[in-house]
Structures are given as C-alpha cells and as structure tokens.
Design an enzyme around this catalytic site. Structure first.
Site, PDB file in Angstrom:
ATOM      1  N   ASP A  33     -38.285 -19.603 -27.846  1.00  0.00           N
ATOM      2  CA  ASP A  33     -37.093 -19.938 -27.385  1.00  0.00           C
ATOM      3  C   ASP A  33     -37.532 -20.752 -26.236  1.00  0.00           C
ATOM      4  OD1 ASP A  33     -34.255 -20.341 -26.972  1.00  0.00           O
ATOM      5  OD2 ASP A  33     -34.611 -18.830 -25.010  1.00  0.00           O
ATOM      6  N   ASP A  35     -34.980 -22.089 -23.053  1.00  0.00           N
ATOM      7  CA  ASP A  35     -34.306 -22.059 -21.793  1.00  0.00           C
ATOM      8  C   ASP A  35     -34.282 -20.348 -21.504  1.00  0.00           C
ATOM      9  OD1 ASP A  35     -34.115 -24.539 -21.552  1.00  0.00           O
ATOM     10  OD2 ASP A  35     -32.222 -24.634 -22.926  1.00  0.00           O
TER      11      ASP A  35
END
Length: 215
Positions: A33, A35
């Site tokens: 991922d 953020d």
C-alpha cells in the site's frame, strides 16, 4: 481528441510500469500500500511537499530489489472520485514518493491506483469496484502483467483491507503496520510494530529471493 497524459487503463485505474527491469515468470512480488505504509498518511494526499517516508520502508523495498523480486504499489485513491484532487495531483505526489525512495536506493517496478468509490462523481462513482481494495483486482492485474507467483508473494499495508486483498488474491502472508497477528483461511497476518517485526519482514523477503535464484 487529445490523448490522456497519464497511464490510465480506464477512467479510475492507473497502471504504470516504472523502469524496464525484467523478471522471470513465476517470480513472487512485494506488494505495498502507499499512504500510511510507504509515506506518512496525510489524509487525502494532494501536496508533494507534505510527503515523508515512513521509517525503514526504503530498507524493506531495497531488500526486495536486491532479492530480484518486483516491488508493486497498490493504492486506493478515493479522493479523486470524491473530487478532492485529480490525476495530475496524484501524479505529482506519487512522483515525489518514488523520488524519495530512489534517494534511499529503493526502487518500485509498478504502481497501480484505483480511484473508484461509491461516493464518487461521474464515471468514478462505482461501489465495490473489483480493483478497489479489499477486492484483489489490482494484485491480480499485476500478477497477470508480470506472470507472478502470487501464492509466494507478500503484501505490506496499514489497513485490514490491504490484508484482505492479499488473501483474496491468493497470497499466503502479509504484514500489517501497527496491527495484530492473525492466521485464517491459509493467510497469515503478521504485525509490523517494532524492530523485531521488521527483521521478520526482511527475512521473509530474503527467503523469496533465495527461492527465486537470487544470491
């Protein structure tokens, strides 16, 4: 009609091949991922100047680079669907994140971003789009493009949706930032809270490299 300046496969799906490094078919990958996992989460990120890397993430990506396995970002970007920022802002922020990683000798091989969300506007207003995590679409798309061994691949994220996407894509393990250890339905969630956990992640990455034939 003027061509779209960004690598959009459809209005809400960004698929960008970064660099030209080739990988043998059947290689596992490190999925991440973005953020809250690679960079410190700023909410809806639209300002490159606010980007700061999380501690040790560049070292994890660098370990995957040395192991000869592709590093692939899979990120939900509902802020685009909601009209908070556009693909141009995403491009600027993502470019900054990749530059920060490169400065630490860490390199990403592909970026996939899904902007679809049920609270979106126009063509991006799609609920439960197959590319939006926790659905596995982005991981499956990367797997198809690289010919990956998804079962041996790893995912690192900061939300349960990241782990669910990994499990549904057929991965066997993931690392959850500040999470708890869980094992269910053939998928192991391992926490990343401290240096010991980080050492476990590096060891897992090194094992993938050894299986893939890298020194």
């Amino acid at each position: 009609m003027k061509p779209e300046p960004y690598p959009l496969q459809e209005p809400g799906l960004w698929v960008e091949r970064v660099g030209s490094k080739m990988f043998p078919a059947g290689t596992p990958a490190l999925f991440l991922d973005r953020d809250g996992t690679i960079n410190v989460d700023t909410g809806y990120p639209d300002d490159p100047a606010e980007m700061v890397l999380r501690e040790d993430i560049a070292a994890a990506i660098g370990a995957a680079n040395r192991a000869g396995i592709p590093v692939i970002i899979v990120t939900n970007q509902s802020g685009i669907a909601r009209g908070y920022y556009g693909w141009g802002d995403f491009a600027a922020v993502n470019g900054c994140v990749l530059d920060l990683l490169r400065a630490d000798n860490a390199f990403v091989d592909m970026v996939l971003a899904c902007a679809y969300h049920e609270a979106g506007e126009g063509p991006l207003a799609i609920a439960d789009h197959p590319m939006r995590k926790p659905n596995p679409g982005m991981l499956l798309e990367a797997g198809r493009r690289f010919g990956l061994d998804l079962q041996r691949s790893l995912i690192v994220g900061d939300k349960p949706a990241d782990m669910e996407a990994g499990q549904r894509a057929g991965l066997s393990q993931g690392w959850l930032v500040d999470g708890e250890a869980v094992v269910q339905s053939g998928f192991a969630v391992r926490p990343w809270r401290d240096r010991e956990d980080f050492g476990g992640l590096l060891a897992a990455i090194a094992t993938l490299g050894a299986v893939s034939g890298e020194p």
